[in-house]
Scaffold this motif. Structure first.
Motif, PDB file in Angstrom:
ATOM      1  N   PHE A  78     -17.186  32.584  17.198  1.00 35.32           N
ATOM      2  CA  PHE A  78     -18.021  33.904  16.992  1.00 35.32           C
ATOM      3  C   PHE A  78     -17.827  34.702  18.419  1.00 35.32           C
ATOM      4  N   ILE A  79     -18.460  35.801  18.296  1.00 37.46           N
ATOM      5  CA  ILE A  79     -18.416  36.770  19.538  1.00 37.46           C
ATOM      6  C   ILE A  79     -19.666  36.201  20.359  1.00 37.46           C
ATOM      7  N   ALA A  80     -19.173  35.974  21.648  1.00 37.97           N
ATOM      8  CA  ALA A  80     -20.362  35.646  22.779  1.00 37.97           C
ATOM      9  C   ALA A  80     -20.814  36.830  23.482  1.00 37.97           C
ATOM     10  N   GLU A  81     -21.811  36.937  23.844  1.00 37.74           N
ATOM     11  CA  GLU A  81     -22.504  38.247  24.734  1.00 37.74           C
ATOM     12  C   GLU A  81     -23.013  37.528  25.736  1.00 37.74           C
ATOM     13  N   PHE A  82     -22.621  38.177  27.039  1.00 36.22           N
ATOM     14  CA  PHE A  82     -23.201  37.332  28.079  1.00 36.22           C
ATOM     15  C   PHE A  82     -23.559  38.662  29.339  1.00 36.22           C
ATOM     16  N   GLY A  83     -24.253  38.177  30.191  1.00 41.63           N
ATOM     17  CA  GLY A  83     -24.565  39.170  31.410  1.00 41.63           C
ATOM     18  C   GLY A  83     -23.325  39.244  32.344  1.00 41.63           C
ATOM     19  N   ARG A  84     -22.930  40.682  32.710  1.00 35.21           N
ATOM     20  CA  ARG A  84     -21.789  40.675  33.348  1.00 35.21           C
ATOM     21  C   ARG A  84     -22.064  40.064  34.650  1.00 35.21           C
ATOM     22  N   ASP A  85     -23.241  40.088  35.382  1.00 31.65           N
ATOM     23  CA  ASP A  85     -23.643  39.529  36.715  1.00 31.65           C
ATOM     24  C   ASP A  85     -23.949  38.128  36.753  1.00 31.65           C
ATOM     25  N   LYS A  86     -24.730  37.654  35.738  1.00 29.90           N
ATOM     26  CA  LYS A  86     -25.504  36.709  35.456  1.00 29.90           C
ATOM     27  C   LYS A  86     -24.852  35.950  34.033  1.00 29.90           C
ATOM     28  N   HIS A  87     -23.950  35.238  34.338  1.00 30.71           N
ATOM     29  CA  HIS A  87     -23.259  34.721  32.865  1.00 30.71           C
ATOM     30  C   HIS A  87     -24.244  33.582  32.277  1.00 30.71           C
ATOM     31  N   SER A  88     -25.186  33.032  32.801  1.00 30.42           N
ATOM     32  CA  SER A  88     -26.157  32.117  32.032  1.00 30.42           C
ATOM     33  C   SER A  88     -26.945  32.916  31.203  1.00 30.42           C
ATOM     34  N   ILE A  89     -27.145  33.995  31.028  1.00 32.28           N
ATOM     35  CA  ILE A  89     -27.737  34.873  30.112  1.00 32.28           C
ATOM     36  C   ILE A  89     -26.899  35.278  29.080  1.00 32.28           C
ATOM     37  N   SER A  90     -26.759  34.334  28.018  1.00 32.81           N
ATOM     38  CA  SER A  90     -25.913  34.595  26.805  1.00 32.81           C
ATOM     39  C   SER A  90     -26.227  34.426  25.660  1.00 32.81           C
ATOM     40  N   SER A  91     -25.745  34.385  24.732  1.00 35.70           N
ATOM     41  CA  SER A  91     -26.031  34.300  23.016  1.00 35.70           C
ATOM     42  C   SER A  91     -24.678  34.434  22.331  1.00 35.70           C
ATOM     43  N   ILE A  92     -24.465  33.518  21.477  1.00 31.20           N
ATOM     44  CA  ILE A  92     -23.438  33.699  20.550  1.00 31.20           C
ATOM     45  C   ILE A  92     -23.899  34.354  19.245  1.00 31.20           C
ATOM     46  N   LEU A  93     -23.315  35.465  18.898  1.00 28.54           N
ATOM     47  CA  LEU A  93     -23.705  36.368  17.921  1.00 28.54           C
ATOM     48  C   LEU A  93     -23.059  35.890  16.539  1.00 28.54           C
ATOM     49  N   LEU A  94     -23.715  34.983  15.640  1.00 32.51           N
ATOM     50  CA  LEU A  94     -23.613  34.613  14.431  1.00 32.51           C
ATOM     51  C   LEU A  94     -23.314  35.450  13.590  1.00 32.51           C
TER      52      LEU A  94
END
Length: 138
Positions: A78-94
Motif C-alpha cells: 500500500f502507499i505509506a505516508e511519512f514525515g519528510r523530516d521525521k520518518h517515525s511519523i508515518s501511516s499506511i494508507l490502506l
C-alpha cells in the motif's frame, strides 16, 4: 461522578486527543512511498493494528496503523505516508493499494505526492465516516 459523566468525559477527551494528534501529524511535510504489510495485531481495547515497513534513502522504517475494516494481509503493498523530516511519523494508507500487476518503483527519497497510476486504484469506500481519509489528505 456518575457513569454518564464519565462516558461523556471519555468521549470528549478522545475527540480532543484525536484532533491534537492530527494537528501534530499534519504539521510535518509528507512524502509517499510503497509500504509492505508485515503483520497485524489485536489489542484488548484498541482493535486491530497493521504493522508495516517501508524504505527511505535505503533505511528501513517500521510503523503501525489502525486497520479498521480494510483488508490488509502480510505481504500486501500500500502507499505509506511519512514525515519528510521525521520518518517515525508515518501511516499506511490502506485505501491506496499497490497492485502486484503494477510495475512501479518508488524513488529512493519518496514521492512528493501519490502517483496517478496508483491513484486510479484508490478504494471507493471510506472508513470512519470518511474521517481517516479527511485527516490523511494529500
Amino acid at each position: 461522578m456518575n457513569d454518564k459523566q464519565k462516558l461523556l468525559l471519555g468521549f470528549v477527551l478522545g475527540i480532543l486527543g484525536m484532533v491534537l494528534w492530527n494537528i501534530y501529524y499534519d504539521s510535518y511535510e509528507k512524502l509517499y512511498t510503497i509500504g509492505e504489510v508485515t503483520g497485524t495485531s489485536t489489542g484488548l481495547k484498541s482493535g486491530t493494528s497493521v504493522q508495516f515497513e517501508f524504505y527511505h534513502a535505503g533505511k528501513k522504517i517500521e510503523g503501525s496503523s489502525w486497520k479498521g475494516t480494510y483488508s490488509a494481509k502480510e505481504g500486501q503493498k500500500f502507499i505509506a505516508e511519512f514525515g519528510r523530516d521525521k520518518h517515525s511519523i508515518s501511516s499506511i494508507l490502506l485505501y491506496y493499494p499497490v497492485p502486484e500487476t503494477l510495475d512501479i518503483q518508488a524513488p529512493r527519497d519518496g514521492w512528493n505526492s501519490i502517483p496517478d497510476e496508483i491513484k486510479i486504484h484508490r478504494l471507493k469506500r471510506t472508513e470512519d465516516f470518511g474521517l481517516r481519509e479527511y485527516f490523511h489528505r494529500e
